[in-house]
Design an enzyme around this catalytic site. Structure first.
Site, PDB file in Angstrom:
ATOM      1  N   LYS A   1       4.261   7.632   2.879  1.00 14.38           N
ATOM      2  CA  LYS A   1       5.279   7.039   2.014  1.00 14.38           C
ATOM      3  C   LYS A   1       4.762   5.735   1.433  1.00 14.38           C
ATOM      4  O   LYS A   1       4.653   4.738   2.135  1.00 14.38           O
ATOM      5  CB  LYS A   1       6.578   6.763   2.768  1.00 14.38           C
ATOM      6  CG  LYS A   1       7.710   6.480   1.773  1.00 14.38           C
ATOM      7  CD  LYS A   1       8.800   5.586   2.292  1.00 14.38           C
ATOM      8  CE  LYS A   1       8.421   4.141   2.340  1.00 14.38           C
ATOM      9  NZ  LYS A   1       8.346   3.547   0.952  1.00 14.38           N
TER      10      LYS A   1
ATOM     11  N   CYS B   1      -2.948  -9.842   1.681  1.00 15.22           N
ATOM     12  CA  CYS B   1      -2.570 -10.329   3.026  1.00 15.22           C
ATOM     13  C   CYS B   1      -3.601 -11.304   3.566  1.00 15.22           C
ATOM     14  O   CYS B   1      -3.311 -12.048   4.486  1.00 15.22           O
ATOM     15  CB  CYS B   1      -2.467  -9.144   3.973  1.00 15.22           C
ATOM     16  SG  CYS B   1      -4.037  -8.281   4.123  1.00 15.22           S
TER      17      CYS B   1
END
Ligand SMILES: NC(=O)c1ccc[n+]([C@@H]2O[C@H](COP(=O)([O-])OP(=O)(O)OC[C@H]3O[C@@H](n4cnc5c(N)ncnc54)[C@H](O)[C@@H]3O)[C@@H](O)[C@H]2O)c1
Ligand SMILES: N/C(=C\C=C\C=O)C(=O)O
Length: 500
Positions: free
Chosen positions: A192, A302
């Site tokens: 997903k 990140c």
């Protein structure tokens, strides 16, 4: 390009907005509910996306379970490696389509999509295809008390069905960073992608279908997190492991769901990474390096440095130099010549970043440059652009120096001693990555070894060898992926002991 893909638009409304579907058990599946995919450059609608409801998610998981018990787990390493290379070939053949998809969803510079995002999508498949062909296992010889010869050897088997949930900041890179090793180790996948970036994942499903992977081995579902596809996937009792990349608090929620079924989890979560510049650094290299590590992908990586510590003797000079270079950054359309920075991924995310720009002022920061929204006088004013921003003057307890902002901003603070800066870098709830700029050899090794992070770069940033362990400590994650670390996570490891 998802706008032209045969699976992105249903035939009867070819002229209307393309529809991105889910991919389940080798077939394209439309769902009752759709959501809009918006271009963050100009706020325009790109496509409508099929949202997988609980039944659709369960259909994908059942397809993966069936395929996992079917022939896929019995395929040879050679067969799986060949299929992964075929997927990489497929991405290469549609390289420009993947670039267009990443750029449409995120507004990033085209050259970044080409050299980082899509290039790494290919490299991720090729790396793990090659790794499984050369990987060895372990064998131990011993003698029983009665003198009999004992042989122990280790075997890796597929875990089964892996739930993969990925973020929007490096959509294809991070999705394939999980899909490639999961498939390489003989697992089946239900993936997903983020609701913000469905396009390249949809193209990947097309490429995987064309590569001839057996039905059900790879399944793609679109949707949101809470009370949507992400939650339905992570809470299903019929998946065997979850690998998730995203915010730390989302990781915590998913971990609670995994606890129910004592599932394997691999988490790549948030960060508040530091860059440390010593006076003995190569000054120009350090300025260029911190410019990159602060503003690449509009600070939406990140690994970006939102905390910069500079030795006091060069602090003023460094701030001035970084300010100058930052104000030269070209903020433009993705296709523009020499563009350095595009918009943030969405208006909602820009609102979050701008709320921290306001908070910085409230906390008493000095705004060295930026702190607002660029004005273009064209359609970009309907986009999600934000100014690259440098702040100074805050304490280490300020929210802006402790909380992940995930935008084009860094705070620069002076330091006096090595011990002081190590302690300040480690005084964080996160522990993903750190950067050190110094030409002092033993200091580089000494300081790097003391950082409480999963990754340390010295005189470089975001330089990647895909065989190395990648991951963070504390709130930045759990587990490591990369090279044999991925092979271990995506395998059930058994030891077989034989009395000869
Ligand atoms: N450590 C790393 O390698 C790494 C890499 C990239 C991004 N990140 C982090 O990801 C964050 C940005 O990505 P994001 O905004 O997409 O993160 P996010 O946590 O909001 O969403 C990530 C994914 O999780 C899904 N999700 C959200 N809530 C969920 C729930 N309750 N259950 C199941 N799924 C859920 C989302 O739909 C999305 O697909 C930043 O914190 C960044 O630091 C970490
Ligand atoms: N996982 C990786 C990068 C993560 C970037 C975070 O935004 C990688 O380079 O493999």
């Amino acid at each position: 390009n998802p706008l032209s893909s045969p699976h992105a638009a249903s035939a009867q409304d070819a002229v209307s907005t393309p529809l991105l579907r889910c991919f389940i058990d080798g077939a394209w599946v439309e769902t009752a509910r759709t959501f809009d995919n918006i271009n963050p450059v100009n706020g325009r609608l790109i496509s409508r996306v099929c949202e997988a409801d609980r039944d659709t998610v369960n259909a994908a998981i059942s397809a993966a379970n069936r395929a996992a018990k079917g022939g896929w787990r019995g395929t040879s390493v050679t067969e799986r490696a060949a299929l992964l290379h075929r997927i990489a070939d497929g991405i290469e053949q549609r390289f420009d389509d993947f670039v267009a998809a990443e750029v449409a969803d995120t507004g990033r510079p085209v050259h970044q999509a080409r050299t980082l995002d899509v290039a790494r999508g290919i490299a991720n498949f090729r790396t793990f295809a090659d790794l499984i062909k050369t990987a060895s296992s372990e064998m131990f010889e011993s003698t029983a008390p009665d003198g009999a010869k004992i042989l122990n050897y280790v075997v890796r088997k597929p875990l089964g069905t892996i739930g993969i949930i990925s973020p929007w900041n490096l959509p294809l890179l991070l999705l394939t960073w999980k899909v490639a090793p999961a498939l390489a180790m003989g697992n089946c996948v239900v993936a997903k992608p983020s609701e913000e970036t469905p396009s390249s994942a949809t193209l990947l499903a097309e490429v995987i279908q064309a590569a001839g992977l057996p039905n059900g081995v790879f399944n793609l579902i679109h949707g949101f997190g809470p009370d949507s596809a992400g939650q339905f996937l992570s809470t299903s009792p019929h998946i065997d492991a979850i690998t998730f990349t995203g915010e730390s608090r989302t990781g915590s929620t998913i971990m609670k769901a995994a606890a129910e079924g004592v599932k394997e989890v691999s988490f790549e979560l948030g960060g508040k990474n530091a860059a440390v510049v010593f006076a003995d650094a190569d000054f120009d290299a350090a300025v260029a390096g911190v410019l990159r590590s602060s503003f690449t992908n509009s600070g939406q990586v990140c690994l970006c440095s939102e905390r910069v510590y500079v030795e006091r003797s060069i602090f003023d000079r460094f701030v001035a130099a970084l300010k100058d270079r930052t104000e030269q950054l070209r903020i433009d359309f993705p296709q523009a010549e020499g563009v350095d920075m595009g918009p943030l991924v969405s208006h909602a995310h820009r609102d979050k970043v701008l709320s921290y720009y306001r908070l910085a002022r409230e906390e008493g920061a000095i705004i060295v440059t930026g702190g607002g929204v660029p004005v273009f006088g064209d359609e970009r004013d309907q986009g999600a652009y934000a100014q690259p921003t440098i702040i100074t003057g805050l304490s280490d307890t300020a929210r802006c120096t402790r909380e992940e902002i995930f935008g084009p901003i860094c705070h620069i603070a002076p330091f006096d001693t090595e011990d002081e800066v190590i302690a300040r870098v480690n005084d964080s709830p996160y522990g993903l990555a750190a950067c050190v700029w110094t030409t002092h050899l033993s200091r580089a090794h000494r300081v790097a070894a003391q950082f409480e992070t999963g990754i340390v770069w010295v005189n470089t940033w975001f330089t990647r060898d895909l065989r190395t362990p990648f991951g963070g400590t504390k709130l930045s994650g759990m587990g490591r992926e990369g090279g044999r670390y991925s092979m271990d996570f995506y395998s059930e490891i058994s030891n077989i002991c034989i009395r000869l």
